[in-house]
Design a protein around this motif. Structure first.
Motif, PDB file in Angstrom:
ATOM      1  N   ARG A  47       0.837  -1.192   0.000  1.00 43.99           N
ATOM      2  CA  ARG A  47       0.000   0.000   0.000  1.00 43.99           C
ATOM      3  C   ARG A  47       0.877   1.249   0.000  1.00 43.99           C
ATOM      4  N   TRP A  48       0.371   2.305  -0.611  1.00 41.57           N
ATOM      5  CA  TRP A  48       0.947   3.623  -0.392  1.00 41.57           C
ATOM      6  C   TRP A  48       0.570   4.032   1.026  1.00 41.57           C
ATOM      7  N   VAL A  49       1.508   4.586   1.771  1.00 38.59           N
ATOM      8  CA  VAL A  49       1.176   5.102   3.093  1.00 38.59           C
ATOM      9  C   VAL A  49       1.314   6.625   3.083  1.00 38.59           C
ATOM     10  N   LEU A  50       0.279   7.277   3.585  1.00 39.20           N
ATOM     11  CA  LEU A  50       0.261   8.725   3.741  1.00 39.20           C
ATOM     12  C   LEU A  50       0.735   9.031   5.154  1.00 39.20           C
ATOM     13  N   VAL A  51       1.811   9.802   5.275  1.00 39.94           N
ATOM     14  CA  VAL A  51       2.487  10.004   6.554  1.00 39.94           C
ATOM     15  C   VAL A  51       2.697  11.497   6.795  1.00 39.94           C
ATOM     16  N   LEU A  52       2.425  11.932   8.020  1.00 42.14           N
ATOM     17  CA  LEU A  52       2.675  13.324   8.393  1.00 42.14           C
ATOM     18  C   LEU A  52       4.164  13.583   8.559  1.00 42.14           C
ATOM     19  N   LEU A  53       4.609  14.729   8.096  1.00 41.75           N
ATOM     20  CA  LEU A  53       5.981  15.154   8.343  1.00 41.75           C
ATOM     21  C   LEU A  53       6.130  15.576   9.804  1.00 41.75           C
ATOM     22  N   GLY A  54       7.348  15.459  10.325  1.00 41.67           N
ATOM     23  CA  GLY A  54       7.625  15.940  11.670  1.00 41.67           C
ATOM     24  C   GLY A  54       7.198  14.966  12.743  1.00 41.67           C
ATOM     25  N   ASP A  55       6.819  15.531  13.896  1.00 40.36           N
ATOM     26  CA  ASP A  55       6.434  14.719  15.056  1.00 40.36           C
ATOM     27  C   ASP A  55       5.423  15.496  15.884  1.00 40.36           C
ATOM     28  N   PRO A  56       4.883  14.893  16.938  1.00 41.93           N
ATOM     29  CA  PRO A  56       3.828  15.557  17.726  1.00 41.93           C
ATOM     30  C   PRO A  56       4.302  16.753  18.549  1.00 41.93           C
ATOM     31  N   GLU A  93       0.333  22.707  11.789  1.00 35.63           N
ATOM     32  CA  GLU A  93       1.181  23.024  12.939  1.00 35.63           C
ATOM     33  C   GLU A  93       2.657  22.835  12.591  1.00 35.63           C
ATOM     34  N   PHE A  94       2.944  21.864  11.732  1.00 40.65           N
ATOM     35  CA  PHE A  94       4.324  21.625  11.303  1.00 40.65           C
ATOM     36  C   PHE A  94       4.775  22.699  10.310  1.00 40.65           C
ATOM     37  N   ASP A  95       3.912  23.025   9.353  1.00 36.52           N
ATOM     38  CA  ASP A  95       4.251  24.028   8.339  1.00 36.52           C
ATOM     39  C   ASP A  95       2.977  24.727   7.870  1.00 36.52           C
ATOM     40  N   GLN A  96       2.694  25.885   8.439  1.00 40.39           N
ATOM     41  CA  GLN A  96       1.478  26.628   8.113  1.00 40.39           C
ATOM     42  C   GLN A  96       1.395  26.959   6.626  1.00 40.39           C
ATOM     43  N   LYS A  97       2.550  27.271   6.011  1.00 37.04           N
ATOM     44  CA  LYS A  97       2.567  27.678   4.599  1.00 37.04           C
ATOM     45  C   LYS A  97       2.441  26.503   3.647  1.00 37.04           C
ATOM     46  N   LEU A 141      -5.539  15.635  16.223  1.00 34.86           N
ATOM     47  CA  LEU A 141      -5.869  14.416  16.963  1.00 34.86           C
ATOM     48  C   LEU A 141      -4.615  13.723  17.491  1.00 34.86           C
ATOM     49  N   LEU A 142      -3.628  13.535  16.623  1.00 31.77           N
ATOM     50  CA  LEU A 142      -2.399  12.844  17.025  1.00 31.77           C
ATOM     51  C   LEU A 142      -1.610  13.652  18.059  1.00 31.77           C
ATOM     52  N   ASN A 143      -1.529  14.960  17.855  1.00 32.67           N
ATOM     53  CA  ASN A 143      -0.751  15.792  18.765  1.00 32.67           C
ATOM     54  C   ASN A 143      -1.424  15.953  20.123  1.00 32.67           C
ATOM     55  N   THR A 144      -2.745  15.864  20.132  1.00 28.04           N
ATOM     56  CA  THR A 144      -3.490  16.019  21.382  1.00 28.04           C
ATOM     57  C   THR A 144      -3.529  14.723  22.186  1.00 28.04           C
ATOM     58  N   THR A 145      -3.845  13.632  21.515  1.00 30.11           N
ATOM     59  CA  THR A 145      -3.989  12.349  22.226  1.00 30.11           C
ATOM     60  C   THR A 145      -2.659  11.640  22.450  1.00 30.11           C
ATOM     61  N   ARG A 146      -1.649  11.985  21.600  1.00 28.38           N
ATOM     62  CA  ARG A 146      -0.352  11.298  21.637  1.00 28.38           C
ATOM     63  C   ARG A 146      -0.529   9.790  21.482  1.00 28.38           C
ATOM     64  N   LYS A 147      -1.480   9.424  20.624  1.00 26.42           N
ATOM     65  CA  LYS A 147      -1.736   8.017  20.338  1.00 26.42           C
ATOM     66  C   LYS A 147      -1.829   7.813  18.832  1.00 26.42           C
ATOM     67  N   SER A 148      -1.463   6.631  18.401  1.00 26.93           N
ATOM     68  CA  SER A 148      -1.553   6.279  16.993  1.00 26.93           C
ATOM     69  C   SER A 148      -3.008   6.273  16.533  1.00 26.93           C
ATOM     70  N   HIS A 149      -3.228   6.719  15.304  1.00 27.49           N
ATOM     71  CA  HIS A 149      -4.561   6.652  14.702  1.00 27.49           C
ATOM     72  C   HIS A 149      -4.373   6.435  13.207  1.00 27.49           C
ATOM     73  N   SER A 150      -4.294   5.179  12.806  1.00 27.44           N
ATOM     74  CA  SER A 150      -4.053   4.823  11.406  1.00 27.44           C
ATOM     75  C   SER A 150      -5.261   4.082  10.854  1.00 27.44           C
ATOM     76  N   PHE A 151      -5.446   4.167   9.531  1.00 30.07           N
ATOM     77  CA  PHE A 151      -6.604   3.507   8.931  1.00 30.07           C
ATOM     78  C   PHE A 151      -6.376   3.327   7.440  1.00 30.07           C
TER      79      PHE A 151
END
Length: 197
Positions: A47-56, A93-97, A141-151
């Motif tokens: 599968r292609w995985v869509l991943v956020l840059l940076g970290d929480p 939050e990682f890059d507003q622009k 969601l990820l930055n607030t809960t600090r939990k994985s949420h993948s689907f």
């Protein structure tokens, strides 16, 4: 290209057609003090995985997540989970622009083994349209809960990466500026820099 998406310099030159999954920050971390696995809820195989840059913790350079946040590291994790390719996207939050990453050499000759792209947020939001999520809401969601949420995402993606590496020859430059103080004239201070920056 360079408008909605850009390949990364360490992308494998390959065309892949595969289903899509959202894999959070692309972490698979298990240490004594930290546990976060974005791949435990999904089968990323082929599968292609869509991943956020940076970290929480994007504002904290000393974050416990910092060593796991580099794009190349995340691609290696995706490869270990048999992903077909990686799509990076920046949350606000990682890059507003939402500026695309530079297609530049990352100081490693090794390829990643996967096709890798950075896509704009609005493109990612189109891919996620039927899920009810946006990149903004997922980052929050990820930055607030600090939990994985993948689907898994009900989309089939085709990506064709073709990166041509250009090799340039550079030179080393040396110069000597002799001091005027006769007592210190035999002492040398060496200043070093890279030719390209």
């Amino acid at each position: 290209v360079h408008t909605d998406f850009v390949p990364l310099a360490f992308s494998e030159n390959r065309r892949e057609t595969a289903p899509l999954a959202f894999a959070g920050y692309g972490f698979d971390i298990k240490t004594d003090s930290l546990s976060w696995n974005d791949y435990q809820q999904i089968d990323a195989g082929n599968r292609w995985v869509l991943v956020l840059l940076g970290d929480p913790e994007p504002e904290d350079p000393n974050s416990v997540f910092a060593q796991y946040g580099e794009p190349r590291h995340k691609v290696m994790v995706a490869r270990d989970h048999n992903a077909a390719g990686v799509l990076f996207v920046a949350g606000p939050e990682f890059d507003q622009k939402d500026e695309l990453l530079s297609l530049s050499f990352d100081k490693s000759e090794a390829g990643s083994g996967l096709p890798v792209f950075h896509i704009k947020r609005d493109v990612a939001d189109v891919l996620l349209h039927d899920t009810g999520y946006t990149i903004d809401s997922l980052e929050t969601l990820l930055n607030t809960t600090r939990k994985s949420h993948s689907f898994l995402v009900d989309r089939i993606m085709t990506g064709n990466a073709h990166v041509i590496k250009e090799y340039k020859q550079t030179q080393n430059v040396t110069a000597l500026i002799r001091g005027t103080n006769p007592e210190l004239n035999d002492e040398v201070i060496i200043l070093g820099a890279h030719y390209d920056h």
